[in-house]
Design an enzyme around this catalytic site. Structure first.
Site, PDB file in Angstrom:
ATOM      1  N   ARG A 207       9.145   8.062   6.210  1.00 52.16           N
ATOM      2  CA  ARG A 207       8.865   9.464   6.518  1.00 52.16           C
ATOM      3  C   ARG A 207       9.401   9.870   7.887  1.00 52.16           C
ATOM      4  O   ARG A 207       9.838  11.007   8.083  1.00 52.16           O
ATOM      5  CB  ARG A 207       7.358   9.711   6.414  1.00 52.16           C
ATOM      6  CG  ARG A 207       6.838   9.626   4.979  1.00 52.16           C
ATOM      7  CD  ARG A 207       5.322   9.505   4.921  1.00 52.16           C
ATOM      8  NE  ARG A 207       4.663  10.628   5.583  1.00 52.16           N
ATOM      9  CZ  ARG A 207       3.363  10.661   5.867  1.00 52.16           C
ATOM     10  NH1 ARG A 207       2.590   9.616   5.547  1.00 52.16           N
ATOM     11  NH2 ARG A 207       2.835  11.712   6.461  1.00 52.16           N
TER      12      ARG A 207
ATOM     13  N   ARG B  36       0.837  -1.199   0.000  1.00 49.38           N
ATOM     14  CA  ARG B  36       0.000   0.000   0.000  1.00 49.38           C
ATOM     15  C   ARG B  36       0.876   1.254   0.000  1.00 49.38           C
ATOM     16  O   ARG B  36       2.008   1.230   0.473  1.00 49.38           O
ATOM     17  CB  ARG B  36      -0.873   0.048   1.251  1.00 49.38           C
ATOM     18  CG  ARG B  36      -1.648  -1.215   1.544  1.00 49.38           C
ATOM     19  CD  ARG B  36      -2.319  -1.083   2.910  1.00 49.38           C
ATOM     20  NE  ARG B  36      -2.930  -2.332   3.340  1.00 49.38           N
ATOM     21  CZ  ARG B  36      -3.519  -2.487   4.527  1.00 49.38           C
ATOM     22  NH1 ARG B  36      -3.560  -1.474   5.378  1.00 49.38           N
ATOM     23  NH2 ARG B  36      -4.056  -3.651   4.848  1.00 49.38           N
TER      24      ARG B  36
ATOM     25  N   ASP C 205       0.190   5.477   1.160  1.00 45.45           N
ATOM     26  CA  ASP C 205      -0.777   6.327   1.844  1.00 45.45           C
ATOM     27  C   ASP C 205      -1.260   7.463   0.948  1.00 45.45           C
ATOM     28  O   ASP C 205      -0.690   7.722  -0.116  1.00 45.45           O
ATOM     29  CB  ASP C 205      -0.146   6.925   3.108  1.00 45.45           C
ATOM     30  CG  ASP C 205       0.112   5.880   4.184  1.00 45.45           C
ATOM     31  OD1 ASP C 205      -0.571   4.839   4.168  1.00 45.45           O
ATOM     32  OD2 ASP C 205       0.991   6.119   5.031  1.00 45.45           O
TER      33      ASP C 205
ATOM     34  N   TYR D 299      12.619   3.314  -1.774  1.00 46.41           N
ATOM     35  CA  TYR D 299      11.839   4.543  -1.670  1.00 46.41           C
ATOM     36  C   TYR D 299      12.767   5.741  -1.847  1.00 46.41           C
ATOM     37  O   TYR D 299      13.960   5.670  -1.525  1.00 46.41           O
ATOM     38  CB  TYR D 299      11.171   4.656  -0.297  1.00 46.41           C
ATOM     39  CG  TYR D 299       9.910   3.847  -0.134  1.00 46.41           C
ATOM     40  CD1 TYR D 299       8.669   4.391  -0.437  1.00 46.41           C
ATOM     41  CD2 TYR D 299       9.961   2.534   0.337  1.00 46.41           C
ATOM     42  CE1 TYR D 299       7.500   3.651  -0.281  1.00 46.41           C
ATOM     43  CE2 TYR D 299       8.793   1.786   0.492  1.00 46.41           C
ATOM     44  CZ  TYR D 299       7.575   2.361   0.185  1.00 46.41           C
ATOM     45  OH  TYR D 299       6.433   1.624   0.327  1.00 46.41           O
TER      46      TYR D 299
END
Length: 248
Positions: free
Chosen positions: A198, A51, A53, A111
């Site tokens: 993050r 997933r 966000d 990422y």
């Protein structure tokens, strides 16, 4: 049935995340709507590598789906892009064995998190880059980044909403790429917890501003306390960049 693997990109700005949610616009919903149209009303479900966000983007998200249709790979790509909204793009399609699974076969993920250090706010990239117009010490951030490498319990670097019990993950690479006033955090690991990237970025930015010292990172990891780490960086700077299925 034919199993198809797709590499897709999307601008997450106007999505409530990847996964289907009731009465919300999501990437999975748009993909399944497009495939259902191609299959003349037959519902087709897709599985993804994971997933993302609300507000998070993807350069190399991977999905798979099963179809009774026999269509050349390039024709699949054209058909899907013709039925998808312009903030999703299918980059590549290929037939794969039925044993392939977009989620369970993942070996590594990469990422990237984009930061603008410019004093001037760029209205045209407000949803794609985190504007952070403050002086930073990039060498201190690089020193701190080295402490994340290897296998650690990342309880301190995930949201309290994280549902999985096992919070041990391995980080293979974490580097800072500088190009003028743009700073990109590149991180490769065997898996990531909810908000993990993050929070790592937010913590490293605090190191860059000398609110935290590089040597504190190991103590924060060992504390297993979310409050010890830095703030969570905003979603719109984050990109799922690549999904790796084969170590070779």
């Amino acid at each position: 049935m034919n199993r198809m693997k797709c590499i897709i990109s999307y601008d997450g700005s106007r999505f409530e995340g990847y996964q289907i949610q009731k009465e919300k616009r999501t990437v999975q919903l748009e993909l399944q709507k497009a495939l259902t149209r191609i299959h003349k009303g037959t519902e087709i479900k897709v599985s993804a590598s994971g997933r993302t966000d609300a507000g998070v983007h993807a350069m190399g998200q991977v999905i798979h789906f099963d179809s009774p249709l026999s269509i050349p790979d390039e024709a699949w790509q054209k058909a899907m892009n013709a039925h998808l909204p312009k903030d999703i793009w299918v980059r590549h399609v290929e037939a794969v064995p039925e044993s392939f699974h977009a989620r369970f076969d993942v070996v590594k993920k990469e990422y990237r998190y984009k930061v603008s250090l410019s004093k001037n706010f760029d209205v045209f990239h407000r949803d794609q880059v985190f504007h952070y117009p403050y002086p930073i010490n990039s060498e201190s951030m690089r020193e701190a980044a080295r402490h994340f490498l290897g296998e650690h319990d990342f309880t301190s670097f995930c949201s309290a909403k994280t549902e999985v019990e096992d919070k041990v993950r391995t980080i293979y690479e974490l580097e800072l790429l500088e190009n003028g006033e743009e700073l990109v955090f590149r991180i490769v690991g065997n898996g990531f917890l909810y908000n993990m990237v993050r929070i790592i970025v937010g913590t490293l930015l605090e190191v860059g501003q000398e609110k935290k010292q590089p040597k504190e990172i190991l103590a924060i990891l060992q504390s297993r306390d979310r409050k010890a780490a830095g703030k969570t960086a905003p979603a719109h700077g984050l990109y799922l960049w690549d999904v790796i299925y084969d170590d070779n």
